[in-house]
Design a protein around this motif. Structure first.
Motif, PDB file in Angstrom:
ATOM      1  N   VAL A 219       0.848  -1.210   0.000  1.00 34.16           N
ATOM      2  CA  VAL A 219       0.000   0.000   0.000  1.00 34.16           C
ATOM      3  C   VAL A 219       0.874   1.249   0.000  1.00 34.16           C
ATOM      4  CG1 VAL A 219      -1.667   1.310   1.377  1.00 34.16           C
ATOM      5  CG2 VAL A 219      -1.997  -1.132   1.014  1.00 34.16           C
ATOM      6  N   LEU A 220       1.940   1.260   0.777  1.00 37.46           N
ATOM      7  CA  LEU A 220       2.857   2.413   0.808  1.00 37.46           C
ATOM      8  C   LEU A 220       3.534   2.610  -0.555  1.00 37.46           C
ATOM      9  CD1 LEU A 220       4.585   2.129   4.304  1.00 37.46           C
ATOM     10  CD2 LEU A 220       2.970   3.858   3.540  1.00 37.46           C
ATOM     11  N   ALA A 221       3.946   1.528  -1.193  1.00 42.07           N
ATOM     12  CA  ALA A 221       4.589   1.629  -2.514  1.00 42.07           C
ATOM     13  C   ALA A 221       3.586   2.145  -3.543  1.00 42.07           C
ATOM     14  CB  ALA A 221       5.162   0.280  -2.924  1.00 42.07           C
ATOM     15  N   LEU A 222       2.330   1.641  -3.476  1.00 42.74           N
ATOM     16  CA  LEU A 222       1.300   2.089  -4.410  1.00 42.74           C
ATOM     17  C   LEU A 222       0.987   3.569  -4.197  1.00 42.74           C
ATOM     18  CD1 LEU A 222      -0.805   1.340  -6.599  1.00 42.74           C
ATOM     19  CD2 LEU A 222      -2.391   0.866  -4.728  1.00 42.74           C
ATOM     20  N   THR A 223       0.918   4.032  -2.950  1.00 43.38           N
ATOM     21  CA  THR A 223       0.646   5.444  -2.633  1.00 43.38           C
ATOM     22  C   THR A 223       1.785   6.338  -3.134  1.00 43.38           C
ATOM     23  OG1 THR A 223      -0.552   4.713  -0.669  1.00 43.38           O
ATOM     24  CG2 THR A 223       0.062   7.024  -0.762  1.00 43.38           C
ATOM     25  N   ALA A 224       2.999   5.919  -2.931  1.00 48.05           N
ATOM     26  CA  ALA A 224       4.150   6.712  -3.393  1.00 48.05           C
ATOM     27  C   ALA A 224       4.167   6.788  -4.909  1.00 48.05           C
ATOM     28  CB  ALA A 224       5.446   6.106  -2.862  1.00 48.05           C
ATOM     29  N   SER A 225       3.859   5.660  -5.574  1.00 53.12           N
ATOM     30  CA  SER A 225       3.851   5.641  -7.037  1.00 53.12           C
ATOM     31  C   SER A 225       2.750   6.549  -7.582  1.00 53.12           C
ATOM     32  CB  SER A 225       3.666   4.210  -7.538  1.00 53.12           C
ATOM     33  OG  SER A 225       3.595   4.183  -8.943  1.00 53.12           O
ATOM     34  N   LEU A 226       1.535   6.483  -6.985  1.00 53.99           N
ATOM     35  CA  LEU A 226       0.434   7.338  -7.436  1.00 53.99           C
ATOM     36  C   LEU A 226       0.759   8.830  -7.196  1.00 53.99           C
ATOM     37  CD1 LEU A 226      -2.705   5.327  -6.252  1.00 53.99           C
ATOM     38  CD2 LEU A 226      -1.910   5.698  -8.594  1.00 53.99           C
TER      39      LEU A 226
END
Length: 191
Positions: free
Chosen positions: A13-20
């Motif tokens: 979730v943290l990686a997805l949030t940073a990517s978005l």
């Protein structure tokens, strides 16, 4: 081992949030404008000739070839001074301060031994030629000679005219008693 699936989900979730967040910033920010570098101009060199007159030094003066100073009538106030100038080979004429000698050339300043002309904003100095055997000083007015004496009515007391010269000689000039000519001087050259 219960914790491993939970930690991996939080990491995903943290990686997805940073990517978005990164791609959202890349898509919605306006493009950066090109900034041109300001050309650096080299400062002009300071004219040393203009600074010579700041603390009493001699200023560079261009030679004036078509004007010759014949005489000067310098007043103490300075505003009523007159220069006698030969311009362009014509007969000598008297020019008060501020008068035009030739088109575009005016008398800027009149001193005892020189005149400053202003030609197109440039000051040009004309020196009075040195005359040998002639004094450059004047004395108090002399008494009238061979005139009948009349007895004028008594007048209120007035101070006697001073015996000071009307024109101050340059420093180092030998000055004799009033009414006597000063010794001849050798002309000095100015550079």
């Amino acid at each position: 081992m219960n914790r491993l699936p939970f930690l991996s989900t939080v990491a995903a979730v943290l990686a997805l949030t940073a990517s978005l967040a990164y791609w959202g910033i890349q898509l919605f920010t306006p493009p950066q404008r090109q900034i041109a570098a300001v050309p650096v101009q080299q400062a002009p060199e300071a004219p040393i000739d203009l600074a010579r007159g700041l603390f009493g030094g001699q200023t560079a003066v261009a030679a004036v070839s078509n004007f010759q100073l014949v005489g000067v009538v310098a007043s103490r106030a300075g505003q009523r001074s007159v220069a006698i100038i030969v311009a362009n080979g014509e007969p000598a004429k008297a020019y008060p301060m501020g008068e035009e000698v030739a088109p575009g050339v005016t008398v800027h300043d009149v001193q005892a031994r020189h005149v400053i002309l202003l030609e197109g904003g440039v000051q040009k100095r004309i020196d009075l030629p040195a005359a040998e055997g002639v004094s450059s000083t004047t004395t108090a007015p002399l008494a009238p000679v061979n005139q009948p004496t009349l007895t004028p009515p008594p007048a209120p007391a007035q101070p006697a005219p001073s015996a000071t010269p009307l024109v101050t000689p340059p420093p180092g000039t030998p000055v004799g008693p009033p009414g006597q000519l000063a010794p001849a001087q050798q002309p000095t050259t100015s550079r």
